[in-house]
Scaffold this active site. Structure first.
Site, PDB file in Angstrom:
ATOM      1  N   TYR A  93     -12.574   4.954  -0.423  1.00  0.00           N
ATOM      2  CA  TYR A  93     -13.665   5.350  -1.309  1.00  0.00           C
ATOM      3  C   TYR A  93     -14.146   6.766  -1.013  1.00  0.00           C
ATOM      4  CZ  TYR A  93     -15.525   2.455  -4.961  1.00  0.00           C
ATOM      5  OH  TYR A  93     -15.723   1.877  -6.178  1.00  0.00           O
ATOM      6  N   LEU A 114       0.840  -1.212   0.000  1.00  0.00           N
ATOM      7  CA  LEU A 114       0.000   0.000   0.000  1.00  0.00           C
ATOM      8  C   LEU A 114       0.865   1.248   0.000  1.00  0.00           C
ATOM      9  CD1 LEU A 114      -2.960   1.000   0.116  1.00  0.00           C
ATOM     10  CD2 LEU A 114      -2.725   1.093   2.598  1.00  0.00           C
ATOM     11  N   HIS A 166     -17.123   0.519   1.668  1.00  0.00           N
ATOM     12  CA  HIS A 166     -17.157   1.453   0.532  1.00  0.00           C
ATOM     13  C   HIS A 166     -18.584   1.812   0.109  1.00  0.00           C
ATOM     14  CE1 HIS A 166     -13.031   0.495   0.500  1.00  0.00           C
ATOM     15  NE2 HIS A 166     -13.019  -0.458  -0.406  1.00  0.00           N
TER      16      HIS A 166
END
Length: 791
Positions: free
Chosen positions: A206, A38, A268
């Site tokens: 998101y 990440l 999300h």
């Protein structure tokens, strides 16, 4: 001095107006997991973007990468990533080169493994600031590590790495935030023992997607147009969709634990749902008000049932799990890789509007969108070919927040031209010019006003900027997190062993995953082909020789869904027959978990039921307020009464809450209910009583060895339950036995032992109260599913 040299260089390049402005203090950013995936893909680029955006803000920065890796190797891995950082296309090459060079000079690597390592890091930050003569503004700790490591890291930061008084601390946490409500509560409790709520920033990336982040501002800036139409009277349905073409290969260890609902829908898509359904606060820039409105929107959501979802799994998944996790060849995974879920809100604004949340892997396209489709009540005389997109009210009316990928391949906001021309912020969104041949949801792009961001930004860059600015409304609070898990966990529990529809993946899926809404439930439109992941399960045809009697009374047996369907039909037939004969129908219903699916079936499928002439009574009630989630009436109201048209005066809850106290004998609640029954029910004989059975043989709230209600003249009694809440009110056995008909519903494998026992014992109500059910009319029918009957 290092920091001063960096600032002077940037000043020389024109990035800073003056050194005097660097007075707001210093910010230390610590990225934990600095060499992980990440961090490599998104976080370092996001931090570099923050530096580029804020280099002239008046703050100075240092960036500390940290991991468990030893110093020399960790340093190499981290700087290999930093050297590849890129500037946006509109950045001048000279400025980019200078800023990148300075960013690398302001970054350093630390091995953070022990408590001593954290103490050393804190000492280095304090020493640097003292040498530079800078005041500390705050520290950001970004946890790009697995959640199992959170608690230990949190303990170290809290004990030895907090900034001094007057400076802020912001701790950034990545999902998953638990696996269900219980695990989320546990993790939240651990973290809150180290950090205050305002210090924690839970990331859902998101919320950094530009189209998603613009839903609230769009609603706010277009109140004049949306206020009349943003409600159940005008919105036909809402779709919130994230489709992926990739599968879970290489991630099956994660996916087997979480699946598509936990991975995508619970976070999300639910966050997008909240932005759509929440009431708008007066000021959408006030984070506290926004978060409170989101919480209220959660509380309005109707609970999910097994029939609220359709689930699938791509065919190659099981093999990938076997290979990657070294599972046996006969291992069967019940993890869904596709889910479609129907959600309803019971708020006045949204009651009756279906919200469809859909996501899956190995689908035909990669796309994400939020689509609000409005009802079209116009009839247009002119032929379709002559209809004008702006003026024709017969063309589809929709607002689409296009998250990305798909046909447009860019974030966008689309509004049908026959709705309104939206107000959009000029500095950040621009209207698309030049109409292409693209079609979006069956309409040419020219039928929409189309807006795209002036500058596309990665979601993590947006969120890291919001962390810097302390914008908590872009993050998940503990309260909202637990509300989300409380909403999703019952569905996750109910589907944990549900058969999944297998699909080949990609374009070959064709119509296999299409689903439709029927009476508040969802089901695949194609019944076949369908494969069960549990092929050894016996089917109802295997039980055709089962006896038709149970305890000398008629027995109806089937799988639970078929059984509930039959029971609901039989209740409706009894009601219709009774109303035709006597003009009204008195129905007494038991509480507990078993009748819930029956209530939902009656509400969603039995529109011919004579509710107008039906009186609803309670067989038993827990001594709690009727608004308490433990209350039988509360469950009855939520799952049946609010969905059907029973006249208000025909609903008869038990009076357990009188004079601001619960089930006190002096208040004579039992006498009140008995008198009401005598006044309204002929001969105190209910037309139909629905009972259940407990694992100890109790029925209604009549328990083994109960002092009240098993015999005698009393019709309504107070009893004691062995489990909380202990105090109950119940119809007595003699009153139940006066009913014209009694149906007993028994569901689930957990009831198999008591069902077997009851099939062998006689009339012994002191030991097993349900064995005393023997209506004087002789009309007793047992509804027992196969799991309870056969184990």
């Amino acid at each position: 001095k290092m920091l001063r040299r960096v600032l002077c260089t940037v000043l020389f390049m024109g990035a800073l107006p003056s050194l005097a402005e660097v007075s707001q203090g210093h910010i230390s950013v610590v990225l934990l997991g600095a060499t992980g995936d990440l961090a490599k893909k998104y976080l370092w680029q996001g931090l570099f973007q923050l530096y580029m955006d804020q280099v002239s803000s008046g703050h100075s920065f240092t960036f500390h990468g940290a991991a468990l890796t030893a110093l020399e190797l960790g340093q190499k891995l981290m700087f290999d990533v930093l050297k590849k950082l890129a500037c946006p296309p509109d950045e001048s090459p000279n400025r980019c080169a200078v800023l990148k060079d300075q960013f690398l000079k302001l970054s350093q690597y630390h091995q953070l493994k022990t408590a001593e390592n954290y103490t050393v890091l804190n000492r280095e930050i304090e020493t640097l600031l003292r040498q530079e003569g800078l005041k500390e503004a705050g520290r950001i700790f970004y946890f790009s590590v697995p959640p199992f490591a959170y608690t230990e890291i949190a303990r170290h930061i809290n004990s030895s790495c907090r900034p001094p008084p007057g400076a802020w601390l912001r701790v950034v946490l990545e999902k998953p935030f638990g696996h269900d409500l219980e695990s989320a509560q546990q993790l939240a409790a651990e973290l809150t023992s180290f950090f205050r709520e305002e210090e924690m920033y839970r990331v859902d990336h998101y919320l950094g997607k530009q189209a998603v982040a613009h839903i609230l501002p769009f609603r706010d800036q277009n109140r004049q147009f949306l206020d009349p139409i943003w409600n159940r009277h005008h919105v036909e349905r809402v779709e919130i969709v994230l489709k992926e073409t990739v599968d879970a290969k290489g991630r099956t260890s994660f996916y087997e634990q979480y699946g598509v609902i936990r991975d995508v829908l619970q976070n999300h898509l639910t966050e997008a749902l909240m932005f759509l359904t929440m009431e708008l606060p007066a000021n959408v820039s006030r984070a506290k008000e926004v978060l409170q409105c989101k919480l209220q929107a959660f509380q309005s959501l109707r609970g999910l049932e097994k029939t609220s979802a359709v689930l699938g799994q791509y065919q190659a998944y099981a093999g990938q799990v076997q290979e990657e996790l070294q599972k046996a060849q006969d291992y069967i995974s019940t993890t869904p890789t596709f889910a479609g879920v129907l959600i309803h809100s019971d708020s006045l604004r949204w009651e009756g509007v279906p919200f469809l949340l859909t996501s899956g892997k190995a689908l035909d396209e990669r796309v994400g969108y939020v689509r609000v489709l409005f009802k079209n009540q116009a009839y247009c005389t002119q032929s379709e070919t002559l209809r004008d997109a702006v003026h024709s009210q017969c063309k589809a009316k929709q607002i689409i927040f296009y998250i990305g990928h798909g046909a447009l391949n860019t974030p966008a906001v689309l509004v049908s031209r026959n709705l309104f021309r939206p107000v959009m912020p000029e500095g950040s969104w621009r209207e698309a010019v030049g109409q292409s041949d693209l079609h979006i949801f069956g309409q040419p792009l020219s039928d929409y006003y189309v807006y795209s961001p002036v500058k596309e930004r990665d979601a993590y860059s947006v969120l890291i900027s919001n962390i810097y600015h302390g914008r908590k409304d872009f993050f998940i609070t503990t309260e909202n997190l637990l509300a989300s898990w409380a909403f999703w966990t019952p569905l996750l529990d109910s589907i944990s062993h549900q058969p999944l529809r297998l699909y080949p993946g990609g374009v070959e899926n064709q119509h296999l995953l299409d689903f439709e809404m029927v009476s508040g439930e969802v089901a695949f439109t194609l019944a076949e082909p369908m494969e069960l992941l549990n092929p050894n399960r016996l089917m109802p045809s295997d039980y055709r020789t089962i006896q038709s009697k149970f305890r000398q009374s008629p027995l109806v047996s089937a799988w639970s869904e078929d059984l509930i369907s039959q029971l609901a039909s039989d209740i409706e037939k009894t009601a219709s027959r009774t109303v035709a004969h006597s003009g009204q129908f008195h129905l007494a219903l038991s509480g507990g978990s078993s009748p819930v699916i029956l209530f939902q079936r009656l509400a969603r499928h039995h529109y011919a039921f004579p509710w107008k002439y039906t009186h609803i009574w309670l067989v038993d009630e827990r001594c709690v307020p009727l608004t308490d989630a433990e209350s039988n009436f509360f469950s009855l109201h939520n799952h049946l009464l609010q969905s059907v048209r029973v006249p208000y005066f025909n609903v008869h809850p038990m009076p357990v809450h009188l004079n601001q106290r619960l089930c006190v004998e002096e208040d004579r609640g039992t006498e009140l209910y008995a008198k009401e029954i005598m006044a309204l029910v002929a001969n105190a004989s209910f037309d139909l009583v629905l009972l259940g059975v407990g694992t100890d043989g109790h029925t209604a709230s009549l328990f083994p060895q109960s002092e009240n209600g098993l015999e005698g003249a009393q019709t309504v009694v107070l009893t004691e339950s062995p489990v909380k809440p202990h105090q109950r009110m119940s119809l007595s056995l003699p009153l139940i036995n006066k009913a014209r008909q009694v149906f007993v519903l028994v569901l689930g494998k957990g009831k198999h032992d008591i069902t077997t026992l009851l099939s062998r014992v006689g009339h012994e109500p002191r030991k097993w109260p349900v064995s005393g059910v023997s209506p004087s009319s002789g009309q007793l029918v047992w509804y027992v599913d196969y799991e309870a009957l056969l184990g």
